[in-house]
Design a protein around this motif. Structure first.
Motif, PDB file in Angstrom:
ATOM      1  N   UNK A 218     -23.174 -14.052 -52.894  1.00  0.00           N
ATOM      2  CA  UNK A 218     -24.397 -13.649 -53.574  1.00  0.00           C
ATOM      3  C   UNK A 218     -24.381 -14.186 -54.991  1.00  0.00           C
ATOM      4  N   UNK A 219     -25.478 -14.801 -55.398  1.00  0.00           N
ATOM      5  CA  UNK A 219     -25.570 -15.330 -56.756  1.00  0.00           C
ATOM      6  C   UNK A 219     -25.632 -14.193 -57.772  1.00  0.00           C
ATOM      7  N   UNK A 220     -25.050 -14.378 -58.960  1.00  0.00           N
ATOM      8  CA  UNK A 220     -25.175 -13.348 -60.006  1.00  0.00           C
ATOM      9  C   UNK A 220     -26.625 -13.226 -60.448  1.00  0.00           C
ATOM     10  N   UNK A 221     -26.914 -12.129 -61.142  1.00  0.00           N
ATOM     11  CA  UNK A 221     -28.296 -11.825 -61.513  1.00  0.00           C
ATOM     12  C   UNK A 221     -28.971 -12.962 -62.280  1.00  0.00           C
ATOM     13  N   UNK A 222     -28.214 -13.633 -63.151  1.00  0.00           N
ATOM     14  CA  UNK A 222     -28.792 -14.716 -63.953  1.00  0.00           C
ATOM     15  C   UNK A 222     -29.259 -15.888 -63.103  1.00  0.00           C
ATOM     16  N   UNK A 223     -28.721 -16.000 -61.886  1.00  0.00           N
ATOM     17  CA  UNK A 223     -29.086 -17.107 -60.997  1.00  0.00           C
ATOM     18  C   UNK A 223     -29.910 -16.650 -59.796  1.00  0.00           C
ATOM     19  N   UNK A 224     -30.365 -15.399 -59.820  1.00  0.00           N
ATOM     20  CA  UNK A 224     -31.063 -14.849 -58.655  1.00  0.00           C
ATOM     21  C   UNK A 224     -32.292 -15.670 -58.272  1.00  0.00           C
ATOM     22  N   UNK A 225     -32.911 -16.318 -59.250  1.00  0.00           N
ATOM     23  CA  UNK A 225     -34.106 -17.125 -58.955  1.00  0.00           C
ATOM     24  C   UNK A 225     -33.791 -18.337 -58.080  1.00  0.00           C
ATOM     25  N   UNK A 226     -32.500 -18.683 -57.977  1.00  0.00           N
ATOM     26  CA  UNK A 226     -32.102 -19.834 -57.155  1.00  0.00           C
ATOM     27  C   UNK A 226     -31.821 -19.444 -55.703  1.00  0.00           C
ATOM     28  N   UNK A 227     -31.853 -18.156 -55.404  1.00  0.00           N
ATOM     29  CA  UNK A 227     -31.445 -17.705 -54.070  1.00  0.00           C
ATOM     30  C   UNK A 227     -32.256 -18.329 -52.930  1.00  0.00           C
ATOM     31  N   UNK A 228     -33.553 -18.582 -53.095  1.00  0.00           N
ATOM     32  CA  UNK A 228     -34.292 -19.233 -52.001  1.00  0.00           C
ATOM     33  C   UNK A 228     -33.739 -20.606 -51.620  1.00  0.00           C
ATOM     34  N   UNK A 229     -32.958 -21.219 -52.514  1.00  0.00           N
ATOM     35  CA  UNK A 229     -32.393 -22.540 -52.229  1.00  0.00           C
ATOM     36  C   UNK A 229     -31.092 -22.469 -51.446  1.00  0.00           C
ATOM     37  N   UNK A 230     -30.532 -21.245 -51.277  1.00  0.00           N
ATOM     38  CA  UNK A 230     -29.252 -21.095 -50.582  1.00  0.00           C
ATOM     39  C   UNK A 230     -29.444 -21.319 -49.078  1.00  0.00           C
ATOM     40  N   UNK A 231     -28.725 -22.306 -48.541  1.00  0.00           N
ATOM     41  CA  UNK A 231     -28.837 -22.634 -47.115  1.00  0.00           C
ATOM     42  C   UNK A 231     -27.558 -22.331 -46.339  1.00  0.00           C
ATOM     43  N   UNK A 232     -26.412 -22.326 -47.030  1.00  0.00           N
ATOM     44  CA  UNK A 232     -25.126 -22.049 -46.370  1.00  0.00           C
ATOM     45  C   UNK A 232     -24.280 -21.129 -47.244  1.00  0.00           C
ATOM     46  N   UNK A 233     -23.418 -20.349 -46.598  1.00  0.00           N
ATOM     47  CA  UNK A 233     -22.467 -19.489 -47.307  1.00  0.00           C
ATOM     48  C   UNK A 233     -21.130 -19.559 -46.575  1.00  0.00           C
ATOM     49  N   UNK A 234     -20.061 -19.766 -47.348  1.00  0.00           N
ATOM     50  CA  UNK A 234     -18.697 -19.746 -46.809  1.00  0.00           C
ATOM     51  C   UNK A 234     -17.850 -18.924 -47.773  1.00  0.00           C
ATOM     52  N   UNK A 235     -17.407 -17.736 -47.338  1.00  0.00           N
ATOM     53  CA  UNK A 235     -16.797 -16.822 -48.296  1.00  0.00           C
ATOM     54  C   UNK A 235     -15.807 -15.885 -47.617  1.00  0.00           C
ATOM     55  N   UNK A 236     -14.914 -15.288 -48.432  1.00  0.00           N
ATOM     56  CA  UNK A 236     -13.947 -14.336 -47.902  1.00  0.00           C
ATOM     57  C   UNK A 236     -13.968 -13.019 -48.677  1.00  0.00           C
ATOM     58  N   UNK A 237     -15.093 -12.735 -49.325  1.00  0.00           N
ATOM     59  CA  UNK A 237     -15.255 -11.470 -50.047  1.00  0.00           C
ATOM     60  C   UNK A 237     -16.188 -10.532 -49.269  1.00  0.00           C
ATOM     61  N   UNK A 238     -16.306  -9.308 -49.757  1.00  0.00           N
ATOM     62  CA  UNK A 238     -17.198  -8.331 -49.150  1.00  0.00           C
ATOM     63  C   UNK A 238     -18.617  -8.881 -49.079  1.00  0.00           C
ATOM     64  N   UNK A 239     -19.265  -8.727 -47.929  1.00  0.00           N
ATOM     65  CA  UNK A 239     -20.623  -9.244 -47.746  1.00  0.00           C
ATOM     66  C   UNK A 239     -21.601  -8.459 -48.621  1.00  0.00           C
ATOM     67  N   UNK A 240     -22.348  -9.188 -49.459  1.00  0.00           N
ATOM     68  CA  UNK A 240     -23.307  -8.558 -50.359  1.00  0.00           C
ATOM     69  C   UNK A 240     -24.744  -8.994 -50.094  1.00  0.00           C
ATOM     70  N   UNK A 241     -24.929  -9.903 -49.164  1.00  0.00           N
ATOM     71  CA  UNK A 241     -26.284 -10.340 -48.859  1.00  0.00           C
ATOM     72  C   UNK A 241     -26.607  -9.991 -47.412  1.00  0.00           C
ATOM     73  N   UNK A 242     -27.888  -9.962 -47.082  1.00  0.00           N
ATOM     74  CA  UNK A 242     -28.295  -9.618 -45.733  1.00  0.00           C
ATOM     75  C   UNK A 242     -27.926 -10.738 -44.768  1.00  0.00           C
ATOM     76  N   UNK A 243     -27.424 -10.351 -43.598  1.00  0.00           N
ATOM     77  CA  UNK A 243     -27.149 -11.357 -42.576  1.00  0.00           C
ATOM     78  C   UNK A 243     -28.476 -11.970 -42.143  1.00  0.00           C
ATOM     79  N   UNK A 244     -28.443 -13.269 -41.879  1.00  0.00           N
ATOM     80  CA  UNK A 244     -29.667 -13.972 -41.503  1.00  0.00           C
ATOM     81  C   UNK A 244     -30.516 -14.372 -42.684  1.00  0.00           C
ATOM     82  N   UNK A 245     -29.976 -14.210 -43.930  1.00  0.00           N
ATOM     83  CA  UNK A 245     -30.772 -14.529 -45.124  1.00  0.00           C
ATOM     84  C   UNK A 245     -30.653 -15.985 -45.543  1.00  0.00           C
ATOM     85  N   UNK A 246     -29.895 -16.778 -44.783  1.00  0.00           N
ATOM     86  CA  UNK A 246     -29.815 -18.215 -45.052  1.00  0.00           C
ATOM     87  C   UNK A 246     -30.197 -18.965 -43.782  1.00  0.00           C
ATOM     88  N   UNK A 247     -30.736 -20.162 -43.981  1.00  0.00           N
ATOM     89  CA  UNK A 247     -31.238 -20.926 -42.835  1.00  0.00           C
ATOM     90  C   UNK A 247     -30.132 -21.662 -42.094  1.00  0.00           C
TER      91      UNK A 247
END
Length: 385
Positions: free
Chosen positions: A128-157
């Motif tokens: 999940x992008x920090x608050x200062x970068x939240x406006x960029x979230x629509x551009x997120x297409x992939x996520x690869x991470x090993x931390x606690x899930x903070x975004x909704x599943x299915x929120x990336x294309x």
């Protein structure tokens, strides 16, 4: 010259020549704001994989004219802070990855690209992008991470993999093995291997970070790494590089490895030190340093986490500093009591105004555990005001 070095050099040349007028869409692989070794290597190697896969596609079908996609790994810190990441500079230098071929957050304009519909984002080592970068979230297409899930599943294309393994590089290596194993040359294998060893405290069960998948990936990478490399020696080598802070000021130490949690009106810095907090707090004029740093960074509260590695055992302590007594008096009991006293905190007294310090008996609780607790407190604090 290794294949990943060639890729970075060529990409830097492409963007340097075309600059802001570059007609290409940028696909930025963005590491997290701490920019530790796991984040940096994950961004570099995963970007190289995406670049190679994209190149294959373009060879099979002619790319749309004027809309070529350039894949760029971005280290999510200003270039001036790169020297503070001592283990990153050491490990990349050792693999002949030149600093001038790296891309830093203050050198790649993401907002304007996004407004012009010229940006795609892949997040590595955070989801999940920090608050200062939240406006960029629509551009997120992939996520690869090993931390606690903070975004909704299915929120990336595209692809979203969030799995609590010991190192994000484990997931990157898994992707490489499945999608394009030919990229796993000795340089890339070594970059991943060393990072996983450091992140899992040399596969230590006692540190409670390693998983069976980390062990399996290490076993797969080992035959590709120089046969003279001993795992224990490599761990000590990287640990020494990470903890070599002899050239850093107390203020620089607070910027070396930090993540920020924000609420609607509150900002909390969570800095990780490669030394014990109790040693750090004994430095001269440290109260002034904590205060001035918090003001400069706009922190309402600063959480400082320290650790030391003795053999393969991790020892931790933690401090909370704030010029706002009401906020500190709220966050401290929350940390002490969260999840049934998970952190196992025992108070230490250093006589520093605005600072509460604790030994942390639960050494398995790294910042991956503490940061969500801080974010939970922010939610509670906002709801109460």
């Amino acid at each position: 010259m290794s294949s990943i070095v060639e890729y970075l050099t060529a990409t830097k040349k492409t963007l340097s020549v075309q600059g802001s007028s570059c007609p290409a869409r940028l696909h930025v692989v963005l590491g997290n704001e701490a920019c530790d070794l796991d984040s940096a290597v994950s961004a570099l190697v995963y970007a190289f994989l995406l670049h190679s896969l994209l190149k294959e596609e373009e060879e099979q079908e002619e790319a749309e004219e004027g809309r070529t996609v350039v894949v760029v790994p971005v280290l999510n810190i200003p270039r001036r802070d790169y020297e503070l990441r001592t283990e990153v500079t050491y490990w990349l230098d050792k693999h002949q990855i030149r600093r001038e071929d790296l891309f830093f957050r203050d050198e790649v304009e993401l907002t304007e690209r996004h407004r012009a519909d010229g940006l795609q984002l892949t997040l590595v080592d955070h989801n999940l992008l920090p608050a200062a970068d939240a406006h960029l979230d629509p551009a997120v297409v992939n996520v690869l991470d090993h931390h606690k899930l903070e975004r909704q599943s299915g929120s990336v294309s595209g692809c979203m993999v969030v799995e609590m393994v010991g190192s994000c590089c484990t997931l990157v290596a898994e992707k490489l093995r499945v999608q394009k194993p030919s990229l796993l040359d000795p340089v890339i294998a070594s970059l991943l291997y060393g990072t996983i060893i450091l992140d899992t405290v040399n596969l230590s069960e006692a540190a409670k970070r390693v998983t069976p998948k980390d062990v399996n990936i290490i076993q797969c990478l080992k035959p590709l790494v120089c046969p003279t490399v001993e795992r224990d020696q490599l761990f000590q080598e990287l640990t020494s590089a990470k903890t070599d802070v002899s050239g850093l000021t107390p203020e620089q130490l607070l910027r070396k490895d930090v993540k920020v949690a924000t609420g609607k009106s509150l900002r909390v810095g969570v800095a990780s030190l490669p030394m014990m907090v109790k040693e750090y707090l004994r430095r001269p004029s440290i109260d002034t340093c904590l205060s001035e740093h918090s003001i400069a960074q706009g922190y309402d509260v600063l959480v400082v986490m320290g650790y030391s590695i003795v053999g393969e055992m991790v020892i931790r302590d933690i401090a909370v500093f704030s010029g706002h007594e009401d906020l500190r008096s709220q966050l401290v009991p929350h940390l002490c009591e969260a999840q049934g006293g998970l952190l196992q905190l025992e108070a230490m007294d250093f006589g520093i105004d605005g600072c509460s310090a604790f030994q942390q008996r639960n050494a398995a609780a790294s910042r991956k555990v503490v940061l969500p607790i801080v974010k939970d407190w922010l939610e509670l604090a906002l709801n109460n005001h």
